[in-house]
Scaffold this motif. Structure first.
Motif, PDB file in Angstrom:
ATOM      1  N   ASP A 162       0.826  -1.195   0.000  1.00  0.00           N
ATOM      2  CA  ASP A 162       0.000   0.000   0.000  1.00  0.00           C
ATOM      3  C   ASP A 162       0.872   1.261   0.000  1.00  0.00           C
ATOM      4  O   ASP A 162       2.041   1.242   0.403  1.00  0.00           O
ATOM      5  CB  ASP A 162      -0.962  -0.001   1.186  1.00  0.00           C
ATOM      6  N   LEU A 163       0.275   2.362  -0.456  1.00  0.00           N
ATOM      7  CA  LEU A 163       1.013   3.603  -0.650  1.00  0.00           C
ATOM      8  C   LEU A 163       1.655   4.144   0.631  1.00  0.00           C
ATOM      9  O   LEU A 163       2.822   4.578   0.586  1.00  0.00           O
ATOM     10  CB  LEU A 163       0.105   4.658  -1.282  1.00  0.00           C
ATOM     11  N   PRO A 164       0.980   4.171   1.775  1.00  0.00           N
ATOM     12  CA  PRO A 164       1.639   4.687   2.976  1.00  0.00           C
ATOM     13  C   PRO A 164       2.941   3.973   3.318  1.00  0.00           C
ATOM     14  O   PRO A 164       3.926   4.611   3.709  1.00  0.00           O
ATOM     15  CB  PRO A 164       0.581   4.482   4.078  1.00  0.00           C
ATOM     16  N   ARG A 165       2.967   2.659   3.160  1.00  0.00           N
ATOM     17  CA  ARG A 165       4.211   1.928   3.455  1.00  0.00           C
ATOM     18  C   ARG A 165       5.278   2.219   2.420  1.00  0.00           C
ATOM     19  O   ARG A 165       6.473   2.299   2.738  1.00  0.00           O
ATOM     20  CB  ARG A 165       3.930   0.427   3.545  1.00  0.00           C
ATOM     21  N   ARG A 166       4.877   2.393   1.165  1.00  0.00           N
ATOM     22  CA  ARG A 166       5.862   2.727   0.131  1.00  0.00           C
ATOM     23  C   ARG A 166       6.453   4.115   0.374  1.00  0.00           C
ATOM     24  O   ARG A 166       7.657   4.314   0.223  1.00  0.00           O
ATOM     25  CB  ARG A 166       5.218   2.639  -1.254  1.00  0.00           C
ATOM     26  N   LEU A 167       5.610   5.053   0.766  1.00  0.00           N
ATOM     27  CA  LEU A 167       6.110   6.400   1.064  1.00  0.00           C
ATOM     28  C   LEU A 167       7.033   6.374   2.285  1.00  0.00           C
ATOM     29  O   LEU A 167       8.064   7.065   2.311  1.00  0.00           O
ATOM     30  CB  LEU A 167       4.941   7.353   1.299  1.00  0.00           C
ATOM     31  N   ALA A 168       6.675   5.584   3.283  1.00  0.00           N
ATOM     32  CA  ALA A 168       7.539   5.465   4.460  1.00  0.00           C
ATOM     33  C   ALA A 168       8.906   4.914   4.075  1.00  0.00           C
ATOM     34  O   ALA A 168       9.951   5.378   4.562  1.00  0.00           O
ATOM     35  CB  ALA A 168       6.878   4.579   5.508  1.00  0.00           C
ATOM     36  N   ALA A 169       8.913   3.919   3.184  1.00  0.00           N
ATOM     37  CA  ALA A 169      10.178   3.341   2.736  1.00  0.00           C
ATOM     38  C   ALA A 169      11.015   4.365   1.972  1.00  0.00           C
ATOM     39  O   ALA A 169      12.238   4.451   2.152  1.00  0.00           O
ATOM     40  CB  ALA A 169       9.913   2.119   1.856  1.00  0.00           C
ATOM     41  N   GLU A 170      10.364   5.169   1.116  1.00  0.00           N
ATOM     42  CA  GLU A 170      11.088   6.181   0.359  1.00  0.00           C
ATOM     43  C   GLU A 170      11.666   7.261   1.282  1.00  0.00           C
ATOM     44  O   GLU A 170      12.812   7.686   1.131  1.00  0.00           O
ATOM     45  CB  GLU A 170      10.167   6.820  -0.685  1.00  0.00           C
ATOM     46  N   GLY A 171      10.866   7.707   2.234  1.00  0.00           N
ATOM     47  CA  GLY A 171      11.362   8.729   3.158  1.00  0.00           C
ATOM     48  C   GLY A 171      12.472   8.204   4.046  1.00  0.00           C
ATOM     49  O   GLY A 171      13.488   8.888   4.260  1.00  0.00           O
ATOM     50  N   LEU A 172      12.301   6.993   4.558  1.00  0.00           N
ATOM     51  CA  LEU A 172      13.321   6.394   5.419  1.00  0.00           C
ATOM     52  C   LEU A 172      14.612   6.158   4.649  1.00  0.00           C
ATOM     53  O   LEU A 172      15.715   6.443   5.141  1.00  0.00           O
ATOM     54  CB  LEU A 172      12.794   5.080   5.990  1.00  0.00           C
ATOM     55  N   GLY A 173      14.472   5.642   3.435  1.00  0.00           N
ATOM     56  CA  GLY A 173      15.664   5.383   2.630  1.00  0.00           C
ATOM     57  C   GLY A 173      16.413   6.644   2.300  1.00  0.00           C
ATOM     58  O   GLY A 173      17.655   6.700   2.398  1.00  0.00           O
ATOM     59  N   ALA A 174      15.691   7.701   1.895  1.00  0.00           N
ATOM     60  CA  ALA A 174      16.347   8.967   1.586  1.00  0.00           C
ATOM     61  C   ALA A 174      17.029   9.541   2.818  1.00  0.00           C
ATOM     62  O   ALA A 174      18.131  10.101   2.736  1.00  0.00           O
ATOM     63  CB  ALA A 174      15.325   9.959   1.033  1.00  0.00           C
ATOM     64  N   ALA A 175      16.381   9.405   3.982  1.00  0.00           N
ATOM     65  CA  ALA A 175      16.965   9.919   5.216  1.00  0.00           C
ATOM     66  C   ALA A 175      18.263   9.194   5.560  1.00  0.00           C
ATOM     67  O   ALA A 175      19.278   9.820   5.906  1.00  0.00           O
ATOM     68  CB  ALA A 175      15.958   9.785   6.356  1.00  0.00           C
ATOM     69  N   PHE A 176      18.253   7.866   5.484  1.00  0.00           N
ATOM     70  CA  PHE A 176      19.469   7.107   5.797  1.00  0.00           C
ATOM     71  C   PHE A 176      20.572   7.379   4.774  1.00  0.00           C
ATOM     72  O   PHE A 176      21.749   7.454   5.135  1.00  0.00           O
ATOM     73  CB  PHE A 176      19.159   5.612   5.862  1.00  0.00           C
ATOM     74  N   LEU A 177      20.188   7.523   3.512  1.00  0.00           N
ATOM     75  CA  LEU A 177      21.192   7.801   2.490  1.00  0.00           C
ATOM     76  C   LEU A 177      21.881   9.130   2.748  1.00  0.00           C
ATOM     77  O   LEU A 177      23.119   9.222   2.753  1.00  0.00           O
ATOM     78  CB  LEU A 177      20.533   7.811   1.106  1.00  0.00           C
TER      79      LEU A 177
END
Length: 231
Positions: A4-19
């Motif tokens: 679902d979209l909320p989990r995909r957005l969470a993954a994108e935000g988390l990944g960008a933050a860690f990167l």
């Protein structure tokens, strides 16, 4: 399985933050420990490449692990990502990247809010960003076509190399460029230089899409037109 979209957005935000936290944090650490700028850059390079392999491996199955507005744009143009989803991916990636800068500042006792003073402008820098993003998009699309499981390593290794063969040290990511404008440290970029970087990155990404679309296009089966004698 459809995520679902909320989990995909969470993954994108988390990944960008860690990167970004990795890029900025390892840059601060390297600058503080190394007397030689080349050693500092090498440390920054290895940390970034390694983190990309990890993030794409663990978050790719959730969101596609773009972490990059240029990459999301390319997948939207290919029809692999809906326009609405792409419109939400991009600000999420930018916000995540900014959060990563702030986290790195907190970890290394830097002021939370600051602006970079490091100049990164001129034709050489813009050309570097165009080439870096072109190569990144080509690497991703070719990897997805030929060996999907290798994509995390392909991207990590490509960025590791691109740090050194480009004059700009290969940002190749508008969200990362914006986040790095908010740190006056080893990895920073002046806010006034952002426009040239982002434009070059988007042009490079589009060029990568066009080239790979032509290079890996399926060829029509050839017909055998040899003359056959009647039996």
């Amino acid at each position: 399985m459809r995520i679902d979209l909320p989990r995909r957005l969470a993954a994108e935000g988390l990944g960008a933050a860690f990167l970004v936290a990795t890029i900025v944090g390892s840059g601060i650490m390297a600058e503080g420990l190394a007397c030689d700028p080349a050693v500092a850059l090498l440390a920054n390079t290895l940390a970034t490449g390694a983190m990309l392999v990890v993030l794409i491996t663990i978050l790719g199955p959730v969101s596609g692990a773009h972490f990059n507005p240029a990459v999301s744009l390319i997948f939207a143009l290919r029809g692999d990502l809906g326009a609405r989803d792409a419109g939400l991916y991009v600000p999420t990636q930018i916000i995540g990247g900014i959060a990563g800068t702030w986290v790195a500042h907190l970890m290394f006792a830097h002021p939370l809010l600051e602006f970079a003073l490091r100049e990164r402008s001129g034709i050489g820098q813009w050309l570097s960003e165009g080439i870096a993003t072109f190569g990144l998009v080509a690497t991703i699309l070719a990897g997805l076509r030929h060996d999907r499981k290798a994509v995390p390593w392909l991207v990590g290794l490509y960025i590791t190399a691109a740090y050194w063969f480009t004059a700009s040290t290969s940002f190749a990511n508008p969200a990362v460029a914006i986040a790095r404008s908010l740190t006056n440290s080893f990895s920073g970029i002046r806010p006034s230089d952002l426009t040239g970087f982002v434009v070059a990155e988007l042009i490079g990404a589009l060029a990568g899409l066009v080239l790979t679309g032509w290079l890996f296009r399926e060829s029509a089966p050839t017909q055998n037109h040899e003359f056959e004698t009647p039996s």
